[in-house]
Motif scaffolding. Structure first.
Motif, short mmCIF file in Angstrom:
data_model
loop_
_atom_site.label_atom_id
_atom_site.label_comp_id
_atom_site.label_asym_id
_atom_site.label_seq_id
_atom_site.Cartn_x
_atom_site.Cartn_y
_atom_site.Cartn_z
N LYS A 110 0.83 -1.20 0.00
CA LYS A 110 0.00 0.00 0.00
C LYS A 110 0.87 1.26 0.00
N TRP A 111 0.51 2.20 -0.89
CA TRP A 111 1.16 3.51 -0.86
C TRP A 111 0.75 4.22 0.43
N ILE A 112 1.74 4.64 1.22
CA ILE A 112 1.44 5.32 2.48
C ILE A 112 1.17 6.79 2.18
N SER A 113 -0.09 7.13 2.01
CA SER A 113 -0.48 8.50 1.72
C SER A 113 -0.26 9.38 2.95
N ALA A 114 -0.31 10.68 2.75
CA ALA A 114 -0.15 11.61 3.87
C ALA A 114 -1.22 11.40 4.95
N PRO A 115 -2.50 11.19 4.59
CA PRO A 115 -3.51 10.93 5.63
C PRO A 115 -3.23 9.66 6.42
N LEU A 116 -2.77 8.59 5.74
CA LEU A 116 -2.46 7.35 6.43
C LEU A 116 -1.23 7.51 7.31
N GLU A 117 -0.22 8.21 6.81
CA GLU A 117 1.00 8.46 7.60
C GLU A 117 0.67 9.25 8.86
N ALA A 118 -0.23 10.23 8.72
CA ALA A 118 -0.61 11.05 9.87
C ALA A 118 -1.35 10.22 10.92
N LEU A 119 -2.19 9.29 10.46
CA LEU A 119 -2.89 8.40 11.40
C LEU A 119 -1.91 7.49 12.11
#
Length: 299
Positions: free
Chosen positions: A276-285
């Motif tokens: 999975k590409w770690i998007s900015a929203p996922l990284e922030a979570l």
């Protein structure tokens, strides 16, 4: 190739229903039809079979699933490269077991939303054993469950927290006034448990088998709230996570039974797919979860 058409294709391939796809994407049904028609014309193949009102993904469509997902992830990654100076924005799709969805995630997501108000969050409640498939099919970006998936190489797993469970009964139950209860006393008692093939309920069933304790009946329900209501009505004893019953124990609607046995724990996990590409929203979570657990953010 139009990214929006690929996004529409991915959603329709999952739902196999034009109306449902339109609702999820916030498009008109005709827009969904146009996206698929234009994509099929560009590729020179049919991607779906339409038999009456039913829609089926054909072999050509199945071949497009993986590259389409990769192209959407690559597009998201490109946008992230040029949005580093901006506030975190985008979408985040979360799947969670009921216990975590109802009693643990809400305050965490409230904190997340205060920090990142431009992120659109969608939640899907599911059984723990469904979560890996939802991640694999890219229906959700991240999952919070109670089942150990450490043996799966295609999933990353972060231990989030451990919590106790509690044996609960109504205040009118004959056991409610006892100071100690040997687990053998549960012989011939009625139990109300959550429908699940993993986690704390399976641990309880294994314990009964190990000690040769034969309970009278086991009623399995799909909702923790339904279980609590049945226990309040005196229909049986249950085992639930403490976070799910603390409120009712404090206000006297339920009592915690002092069963003499080793504590059966729940182990909360954060899961996401290895590819999975770690998007900015996922990284922030992920950062918030790690900060709560360790007092540090991910690198």
């Amino acid at each position: 190739m139009d990214v929006k058409q690929l996004q529409t294709f991915i959603v329709l391939a999952r739902l196999l229903n034009f109306r449902a796809a339109a609702e999820e994407l916030n498009y008109s049904q005709s827009t969904v039809s146009d996206h698929i028609k234009n994509l099929e014309q560009e590729l020179g193949v049919r991607l779906f079979e339409r038999l009456g009102k039913k829609v089926f993904l054909n072999e050509e469509g199945k071949k497009l699933i993986s590259p389409a997902r990769k192209m959407l992830q690559d597009t998201e990654a490109i946008h992230e490269l040029f949005n580093k100076g901006e506030k975190v924005h985008g979408s985040l799709r979360i799947g969670a077991a009921e216990t975590l969805c109802a009693f643990w995630l809400p305050p965490l997501l409230r904190e997340y939303s205060k920090l990142h108000p431009r992120v659109r969050i969608t939640m899907k409640m599911a059984d723990c054993l469904e979560l890996p498939e939802l991640l694999e099919k890219n229906i959700i970006d991240v999952a919070f469950g109670l089942h150990d998936e450490s043996k799966r190489k295609d999933l990353f797993q972060i231990d989030v927290f451990d919590d106790f469970t509690a044996f609960i009964a109504s205040p009118d139950h004959p056991f409610s006034t006892l100071n100690k209860i040997n687990i053998n006393k549960l012989e011939n008692q009625s139990f109300i448990l959550i429908e699940s093939e993993s986690g704390y309920c399976m641990e309880l069933k294994k314990l009964f088998q190990k000690l040769n304790v034969r309970v009278d009946t086991i009623m399995e329900l799909g909702s923790i709230e339904a279980i609590k209501q049945c226990v309040k009505e005196g229909l049986g004893i249950s085992l639930l996570p403490r976070i799910a019953v603390d409120k009712e124990i404090k206000n006297g609607e339920l009592v915690m039974l002092p069963i003499e046995t080793d504590n059966i724990l729940i182990h909360a996990k954060m899961l996401y797919h290895a590819n999975k590409w770690i998007s900015a929203p996922l990284e922030a979570l992920k950062d918030i979860v790690l900060l709560k657990k360790y007092g540090e953010v991910s690198s």
